[in-house]
Write a protein that holds these residues in place. Sequence first.
Motif, mmCIF file in Angstrom:
data_model
loop_
_atom_site.group_PDB
_atom_site.id
_atom_site.type_symbol
_atom_site.label_atom_id
_atom_site.label_comp_id
_atom_site.label_asym_id
_atom_site.label_seq_id
_atom_site.Cartn_x
_atom_site.Cartn_y
_atom_site.Cartn_z
ATOM 1 N N VAL A 1 0.952 -1.004 -0.020
ATOM 2 C CA VAL A 1 -0.002 0.170 0.046
ATOM 3 C C VAL A 1 0.813 1.262 -0.077
ATOM 4 O O VAL A 1 1.986 1.470 0.492
ATOM 5 C CB VAL A 1 -1.014 -0.150 1.365
ATOM 6 C CG1 VAL A 1 -1.781 1.362 1.282
ATOM 7 C CG2 VAL A 1 -1.809 -1.278 1.295
ATOM 8 N N LEU A 2 0.504 2.196 -0.712
ATOM 9 C CA LEU A 2 1.275 3.512 -0.833
ATOM 10 C C LEU A 2 0.954 4.350 0.230
ATOM 11 O O LEU A 2 1.889 5.097 0.622
ATOM 12 C CB LEU A 2 0.963 4.108 -2.370
ATOM 13 C CG LEU A 2 1.647 3.092 -3.632
ATOM 14 C CD1 LEU A 2 1.380 4.022 -4.855
ATOM 15 C CD2 LEU A 2 2.957 2.939 -3.506
ATOM 16 N N ASN A 3 -0.389 4.441 0.568
ATOM 17 C CA ASN A 3 -0.767 5.444 1.781
ATOM 18 C C ASN A 3 0.026 5.148 2.886
ATOM 19 O O ASN A 3 0.469 3.969 3.435
ATOM 20 C CB ASN A 3 -2.181 4.991 2.126
ATOM 21 C CG ASN A 3 -2.909 5.105 0.883
ATOM 22 O OD1 ASN A 3 -2.890 4.405 0.118
ATOM 23 N ND2 ASN A 3 -4.254 6.025 1.082
ATOM 24 N N GLY A 4 0.461 6.364 3.318
ATOM 25 C CA GLY A 4 1.558 6.263 4.632
ATOM 26 C C GLY A 4 2.775 5.911 4.580
ATOM 27 O O GLY A 4 3.641 5.858 5.458
ATOM 28 N N ARG A 5 3.540 5.899 3.315
ATOM 29 C CA ARG A 5 4.783 5.306 3.025
ATOM 30 C C ARG A 5 5.568 6.295 1.747
ATOM 31 O O ARG A 5 6.556 6.232 1.755
ATOM 32 C CB ARG A 5 4.953 3.786 2.980
ATOM 33 C CG ARG A 5 4.250 3.414 1.485
ATOM 34 C CD ARG A 5 5.003 1.991 1.245
ATOM 35 N NE ARG A 5 5.127 1.080 2.344
ATOM 36 C CZ ARG A 5 4.659 0.023 2.893
ATOM 37 N NH1 ARG A 5 3.602 -0.034 2.240
ATOM 38 N NH2 ARG A 5 4.880 -0.404 3.775
ATOM 39 N N SER A 6 4.591 7.123 1.236
ATOM 40 C CA SER A 6 5.138 7.713 0.284
ATOM 41 C C SER A 6 5.490 9.178 0.572
ATOM 42 O O SER A 6 5.187 9.565 1.624
ATOM 43 C CB SER A 6 4.288 7.918 -0.923
ATOM 44 O OG SER A 6 3.108 8.714 -0.390
ATOM 45 N N PRO A 7 6.423 9.945 -0.099
ATOM 46 C CA PRO A 7 7.161 11.280 0.198
ATOM 47 C C PRO A 7 6.127 12.032 0.547
ATOM 48 O O PRO A 7 6.183 12.710 1.318
ATOM 49 C CB PRO A 7 7.962 11.621 -1.121
ATOM 50 C CG PRO A 7 8.282 10.108 -1.876
ATOM 51 C CD PRO A 7 7.258 9.237 -1.541
ATOM 52 N N SER A 8 5.076 12.133 -0.257
ATOM 53 C CA SER A 8 3.933 12.970 0.035
ATOM 54 C C SER A 8 2.649 12.790 1.026
ATOM 55 O O SER A 8 1.712 13.354 1.212
ATOM 56 C CB SER A 8 3.180 13.559 -1.649
ATOM 57 O OG SER A 8 4.282 14.224 -2.346
ATOM 58 N N ASP A 9 2.915 11.439 1.352
ATOM 59 C CA ASP A 9 1.704 10.788 2.372
ATOM 60 C C ASP A 9 2.343 10.316 3.487
ATOM 61 O O ASP A 9 1.898 9.171 3.611
ATOM 62 C CB ASP A 9 0.790 9.891 1.511
ATOM 63 C CG ASP A 9 -0.454 9.757 2.003
ATOM 64 O OD1 ASP A 9 -0.988 10.709 2.898
ATOM 65 O OD2 ASP A 9 -1.076 8.631 1.810
ATOM 66 N N THR A 10 3.263 10.815 4.059
ATOM 67 C CA THR A 10 3.735 10.422 5.355
ATOM 68 C C THR A 10 3.893 11.560 6.343
ATOM 69 O O THR A 10 4.510 12.453 6.125
ATOM 70 C CB THR A 10 5.359 9.755 5.130
ATOM 71 O OG1 THR A 10 5.128 8.951 4.268
ATOM 72 C CG2 THR A 10 5.813 9.108 6.647
ATOM 73 N N PRO A 11 3.056 11.394 7.506
ATOM 74 C CA PRO A 11 2.266 10.386 7.783
ATOM 75 C C PRO A 11 1.015 10.319 6.628
ATOM 76 O O PRO A 11 0.696 11.413 6.267
ATOM 77 C CB PRO A 11 1.802 10.548 9.142
ATOM 78 C CG PRO A 11 1.964 11.981 9.251
ATOM 79 C CD PRO A 11 2.982 12.306 8.592
ATOM 80 N N GLY A 12 0.409 8.900 6.595
ATOM 81 C CA GLY A 12 -0.680 8.940 5.701
ATOM 82 C C GLY A 12 -1.854 9.426 6.158
ATOM 83 O O GLY A 12 -2.623 9.537 7.192
ATOM 84 N N LYS A 13 -2.592 10.477 5.236
ATOM 85 C CA LYS A 13 -3.578 11.352 5.701
ATOM 86 C C LYS A 13 -4.910 10.550 5.723
ATOM 87 O O LYS A 13 -5.079 9.505 4.825
ATOM 88 C CB LYS A 13 -3.638 12.511 4.667
ATOM 89 C CG LYS A 13 -2.376 13.190 5.132
ATOM 90 C CD LYS A 13 -2.243 14.474 3.995
ATOM 91 C CE LYS A 13 -0.924 15.382 4.336
ATOM 92 N NZ LYS A 13 0.247 14.589 3.848
ATOM 93 N N PHE A 14 -6.127 10.970 6.116
ATOM 94 C CA PHE A 14 -7.333 10.638 5.886
ATOM 95 C C PHE A 14 -7.989 10.767 4.677
ATOM 96 O O PHE A 14 -7.589 11.877 4.016
ATOM 97 C CB PHE A 14 -8.409 11.087 6.844
ATOM 98 C CG PHE A 14 -7.915 10.946 8.536
ATOM 99 C CD1 PHE A 14 -8.242 9.603 9.287
ATOM 100 C CD2 PHE A 14 -7.378 11.809 9.286
ATOM 101 C CE1 PHE A 14 -7.848 9.379 10.283
ATOM 102 C CE2 PHE A 14 -6.961 11.635 10.604
ATOM 103 C CZ PHE A 14 -7.305 10.291 11.099
ATOM 104 N N THR A 15 -8.780 9.822 4.097
ATOM 105 C CA THR A 15 -9.263 9.891 2.772
ATOM 106 C C THR A 15 -10.818 10.085 2.781
ATOM 107 O O THR A 15 -11.448 10.637 1.827
ATOM 108 C CB THR A 15 -8.927 8.898 1.775
ATOM 109 O OG1 THR A 15 -9.374 7.743 2.520
ATOM 110 C CG2 THR A 15 -7.349 8.600 1.843
ATOM 111 N N PHE A 16 -11.169 9.896 4.022
ATOM 112 C CA PHE A 16 -12.808 10.037 4.156
ATOM 113 C C PHE A 16 -12.913 10.836 5.341
ATOM 114 O O PHE A 16 -12.358 10.600 6.422
ATOM 115 C CB PHE A 16 -13.397 8.821 4.135
ATOM 116 C CG PHE A 16 -14.859 8.876 4.518
ATOM 117 C CD1 PHE A 16 -15.634 9.206 3.540
ATOM 118 C CD2 PHE A 16 -15.320 8.851 5.951
ATOM 119 C CE1 PHE A 16 -17.038 9.337 3.905
ATOM 120 C CE2 PHE A 16 -16.645 8.668 6.412
ATOM 121 C CZ PHE A 16 -17.327 8.957 5.144
#
Length: 324
Positions: free
Chosen positions: A207-222
């Motif tokens: 899963v990319l959420n929570g480990r990518s450069p622009s999404d660490t920490p992984g943000k809420f999507t809902f």
Amino acid sequence: MEKSRVRFNVNKLIFWNTGGHSNLFNFLNYNEDFLNNKFCILCFVETWLERPPALNQFIANEYYCVSSNAFRNSEGRGRSSGGVLALFSKKFFNLEVIDITRFWIFIKLISNTKVTFVLGVVYFPPSLSHRSCFDKLDALIEEYHLDSNRRILIVGDFNARIGNLNQIDSFFMNGSPFSTDRLPLDGGVNERGVRFGSFLEDRGLMVLNGRSPSDTPGKFTFVSHLGKSTVDLAVINYDSLDIVVDSGVHYLELGEHFQYFVDLDIGATMEPDVGFLSFSKLFWNESLKVFYNHLLSSRMVALDLIHCDAAVAFEGFTESILDA
């Protein structure tokens, strides 16, 4: 003089649970990023559309469209559920449809530089059996040998909260910009999330959420008045690490779900369009009268008139005539 070239990786894949056709219509007709060709792939779920959408001329010219219709319950009552729609830039891709069901679309994409990958767009409604969700997906991967030396990217609303599951050994990361450890803001795990975590591990997916450069920490999507969670997820296999360079949440003031983007670098280029939005004097074409009547009575236009104010409705009406 040679025309300027634009690198593919300035564009994005966007995934979004639209929460209905009204939000979808507003985005496709008025979002400046979309109208300026900022996205090469657009993936939508929960469109609620029970038949293929009536697309304006700009979309028909610029994008391939693949869709799966929404469905109603066994009694046929209430509003429809689901609906999957994907748009692919004709400048970048050729495509082959692998499988379409009411829960997903799977496509093989071939870029104009001959880079290939499989894209899945998925919506698993909360009512679907947790086991059934991933048994179906596992059977699809097995049937089409999708995990055999192929790049795979799956985006979707899985209605699965996976907390900090899906930690990865550094051996598989090959110097990629993604972290081995996931750091999500949503620490909750539901029953479907546990099942999803097992599926990911069995299939060697991350899963990319929570480990990518622009999404660490992984943000809420809902986010809604009932709470917030991360259920809109992007998943890849390790073979895709050479083309996926970033991902993250793209905030949009429409609906309760945020968009999730994935940045790809496959070396493809395009010559930018200039002035594709133009205006000219209108002339009535009597031979197209029946076609105009069909457009004006279409489900998309009628629904938009219900959900927008007079100014927006007039603008949409004018654009429909121009596009026709």
